[in-house]
Design a protein around this motif. Sequence first.
Motif, mmCIF file in Angstrom:
data_model
loop_
_atom_site.group_PDB
_atom_site.id
_atom_site.type_symbol
_atom_site.label_atom_id
_atom_site.label_comp_id
_atom_site.label_asym_id
_atom_site.label_seq_id
_atom_site.Cartn_x
_atom_site.Cartn_y
_atom_site.Cartn_z
ATOM 1 N N LEU A 94 -27.880 35.697 -80.349
ATOM 2 C CA LEU A 94 -26.200 36.821 -80.406
ATOM 3 C C LEU A 94 -26.857 38.262 -80.349
ATOM 4 O O LEU A 94 -26.071 38.611 -80.169
ATOM 5 C CB LEU A 94 -25.399 36.409 -81.387
ATOM 6 N N THR A 95 -27.991 38.371 -81.544
ATOM 7 C CA THR A 95 -28.279 40.064 -81.947
ATOM 8 C C THR A 95 -28.420 40.721 -80.364
ATOM 9 O O THR A 95 -28.627 41.685 -80.836
ATOM 10 C CB THR A 95 -29.266 39.646 -83.078
ATOM 11 N N GLU A 96 -29.721 39.791 -79.305
ATOM 12 C CA GLU A 96 -29.971 40.681 -78.601
ATOM 13 C C GLU A 96 -28.688 41.475 -77.485
ATOM 14 O O GLU A 96 -29.400 41.796 -76.247
ATOM 15 C CB GLU A 96 -31.364 39.629 -77.948
ATOM 16 N N SER A 97 -27.731 40.721 -77.869
ATOM 17 C CA SER A 97 -26.459 41.140 -77.027
ATOM 18 C C SER A 97 -26.083 42.081 -76.630
ATOM 19 O O SER A 97 -25.072 42.059 -78.127
ATOM 20 C CB SER A 97 -25.768 39.640 -76.484
ATOM 21 N N PRO A 98 -25.684 43.019 -75.695
ATOM 22 C CA PRO A 98 -24.668 43.988 -76.341
ATOM 23 C C PRO A 98 -23.408 43.881 -76.765
ATOM 24 O O PRO A 98 -22.725 45.002 -76.646
ATOM 25 C CB PRO A 98 -25.241 45.186 -75.123
ATOM 26 N N TRP A 99 -22.695 43.194 -75.392
ATOM 27 C CA TRP A 99 -21.350 42.545 -75.896
ATOM 28 C C TRP A 99 -20.868 42.268 -77.509
ATOM 29 O O TRP A 99 -20.349 41.390 -77.710
ATOM 30 C CB TRP A 99 -21.098 41.681 -75.182
ATOM 31 N N ILE A 100 -22.247 41.648 -77.863
ATOM 32 C CA ILE A 100 -22.112 40.955 -79.515
ATOM 33 C C ILE A 100 -22.521 41.609 -80.987
ATOM 34 O O ILE A 100 -22.799 42.615 -80.689
ATOM 35 C CB ILE A 100 -22.851 39.800 -79.728
ATOM 36 N N ARG A 101 -20.925 41.896 -81.262
ATOM 37 C CA ARG A 101 -21.082 42.792 -82.598
ATOM 38 C C ARG A 101 -21.408 42.234 -84.221
ATOM 39 O O ARG A 101 -22.132 41.579 -84.075
ATOM 40 C CB ARG A 101 -19.267 43.239 -82.970
ATOM 41 N N ALA A 102 -22.461 43.362 -84.006
ATOM 42 C CA ALA A 102 -23.619 42.865 -85.320
ATOM 43 C C ALA A 102 -22.726 42.782 -86.797
ATOM 44 O O ALA A 102 -21.798 42.560 -86.496
ATOM 45 C CB ALA A 102 -24.138 44.166 -85.829
ATOM 46 N N GLY A 103 -22.969 41.869 -88.011
ATOM 47 C CA GLY A 103 -22.367 41.320 -88.724
ATOM 48 C C GLY A 103 -20.947 40.586 -88.612
ATOM 49 O O GLY A 103 -20.500 40.553 -89.097
ATOM 50 N N ARG A 104 -21.059 39.939 -87.250
ATOM 51 C CA ARG A 104 -19.677 39.172 -87.549
ATOM 52 C C ARG A 104 -20.546 37.793 -86.648
ATOM 53 O O ARG A 104 -21.206 37.575 -86.819
ATOM 54 C CB ARG A 104 -19.077 39.391 -85.932
ATOM 55 N N GLN A 105 -19.395 36.579 -86.920
ATOM 56 C CA GLN A 105 -19.957 35.252 -86.225
ATOM 57 C C GLN A 105 -19.238 34.782 -85.446
ATOM 58 O O GLN A 105 -17.750 35.771 -85.367
ATOM 59 C CB GLN A 105 -19.541 33.686 -88.582
ATOM 60 N N TYR A 106 -18.565 33.995 -85.250
ATOM 61 C CA TYR A 106 -18.262 33.615 -83.809
ATOM 62 C C TYR A 106 -18.116 32.579 -83.214
ATOM 63 O O TYR A 106 -19.072 31.315 -83.504
ATOM 64 C CB TYR A 106 -19.302 34.446 -82.595
ATOM 65 N N SER A 107 -17.224 31.650 -82.970
ATOM 66 C CA SER A 107 -17.067 30.083 -82.985
ATOM 67 C C SER A 107 -17.523 30.320 -81.647
ATOM 68 O O SER A 107 -17.393 30.568 -80.401
ATOM 69 C CB SER A 107 -14.925 30.092 -83.196
ATOM 70 N N VAL A 108 -17.912 28.667 -80.843
ATOM 71 C CA VAL A 108 -18.613 28.830 -79.845
ATOM 72 C C VAL A 108 -17.572 27.020 -79.142
ATOM 73 O O VAL A 108 -17.214 26.484 -79.458
ATOM 74 C CB VAL A 108 -19.607 28.211 -80.132
ATOM 75 N N ARG A 109 -17.334 27.677 -77.989
ATOM 76 C CA ARG A 109 -16.818 26.351 -77.475
ATOM 77 C C ARG A 109 -17.312 26.344 -75.823
ATOM 78 O O ARG A 109 -17.763 26.942 -75.509
ATOM 79 C CB ARG A 109 -15.173 26.837 -76.704
ATOM 80 N N ASP A 110 -17.602 25.692 -75.108
ATOM 81 C CA ASP A 110 -18.637 24.507 -74.296
ATOM 82 C C ASP A 110 -17.054 24.526 -73.426
ATOM 83 O O ASP A 110 -16.112 23.809 -73.658
ATOM 84 C CB ASP A 110 -18.937 23.737 -74.919
ATOM 85 N N LEU A 111 -17.162 25.526 -72.238
ATOM 86 C CA LEU A 111 -16.416 25.578 -71.044
ATOM 87 C C LEU A 111 -15.877 24.110 -70.072
ATOM 88 O O LEU A 111 -15.016 24.203 -69.473
ATOM 89 C CB LEU A 111 -16.345 27.186 -70.314
ATOM 90 N N TRP A 112 -17.489 23.378 -70.140
ATOM 91 C CA TRP A 112 -17.234 22.429 -69.450
ATOM 92 C C TRP A 112 -17.260 21.070 -70.141
ATOM 93 O O TRP A 112 -16.285 20.460 -69.277
ATOM 94 C CB TRP A 112 -18.637 22.814 -68.262
ATOM 95 N N THR A 113 -17.382 20.969 -71.227
ATOM 96 C CA THR A 113 -17.027 19.961 -71.310
ATOM 97 C C THR A 113 -15.792 19.720 -72.749
ATOM 98 O O THR A 113 -15.172 19.096 -73.225
ATOM 99 C CB THR A 113 -17.792 19.604 -72.818
ATOM 100 N N HIS A 114 -15.069 21.636 -72.545
ATOM 101 C CA HIS A 114 -13.931 21.700 -73.594
ATOM 102 C C HIS A 114 -14.285 20.732 -74.965
ATOM 103 O O HIS A 114 -12.892 20.530 -75.521
ATOM 104 C CB HIS A 114 -12.851 21.183 -72.549
ATOM 105 N N THR A 115 -15.512 21.499 -75.419
ATOM 106 C CA THR A 115 -15.759 21.244 -76.830
ATOM 107 C C THR A 115 -15.822 22.308 -77.442
ATOM 108 O O THR A 115 -16.032 23.118 -77.360
ATOM 109 C CB THR A 115 -16.900 19.985 -77.127
ATOM 110 N N ASP A 116 -15.445 22.442 -79.644
ATOM 111 C CA ASP A 116 -15.354 22.626 -79.970
ATOM 112 C C ASP A 116 -17.238 22.748 -80.788
ATOM 113 O O ASP A 116 -17.675 21.517 -81.095
ATOM 114 C CB ASP A 116 -14.391 23.435 -81.150
ATOM 115 N N ASN A 117 -17.801 23.641 -80.426
ATOM 116 C CA ASN A 117 -19.348 23.785 -80.897
ATOM 117 C C ASN A 117 -20.020 24.327 -82.476
ATOM 118 O O ASN A 117 -20.659 24.991 -82.739
ATOM 119 C CB ASN A 117 -20.935 23.889 -79.710
ATOM 120 N N GLY A 118 -18.900 24.085 -83.232
ATOM 121 C CA GLY A 118 -18.729 25.092 -84.705
ATOM 122 C C GLY A 118 -19.162 26.772 -84.259
ATOM 123 O O GLY A 118 -18.339 27.520 -83.322
ATOM 124 N N THR A 119 -19.399 27.180 -85.976
ATOM 125 C CA THR A 119 -19.612 28.867 -85.874
ATOM 126 C C THR A 119 -20.688 28.998 -85.333
ATOM 127 O O THR A 119 -22.038 28.820 -86.085
ATOM 128 C CB THR A 119 -18.822 28.938 -87.096
#
Length: 100
Positions: free
Chosen positions: A16-41
């Motif tokens: 995540l730290t290599e993406s210009p769209w992700i803010r440093a020092g944050r955590q993100y909830s992850v959702r799989d858009l095709w399986t419609h499942t939550d995949n943690g943080t």
Amino acid sequence: MLLNVLDHPADMTFNLTESPWIRAGRQYSVRDLWTHTDNGTAVRNFTAHHVPGHGVVALLLKDAGDEPRGTQPPCARPEWCMDQNGTRIDNIGFGSGEDM
């Protein structure tokens, strides 16, 4: 999106730290858009397990707040790790457990 270009299933890690769209020092909830499942943080990295050969994983990342206190090292890549005053954090010595 993560694309497995191999002919066999593979675990795929996204820094995540290599993406210009992700803010440093944050955590993100992850959702799989095709399986419609939550995949943690995700904190700094996320691994999609067993992505089929030539398969694609579509993920939605939503800001879930500050990184957990005490996450060490303070940056995933020390050469990019800067304090608010512009000082490289690896030059101040960060092993003491003090807040930045």
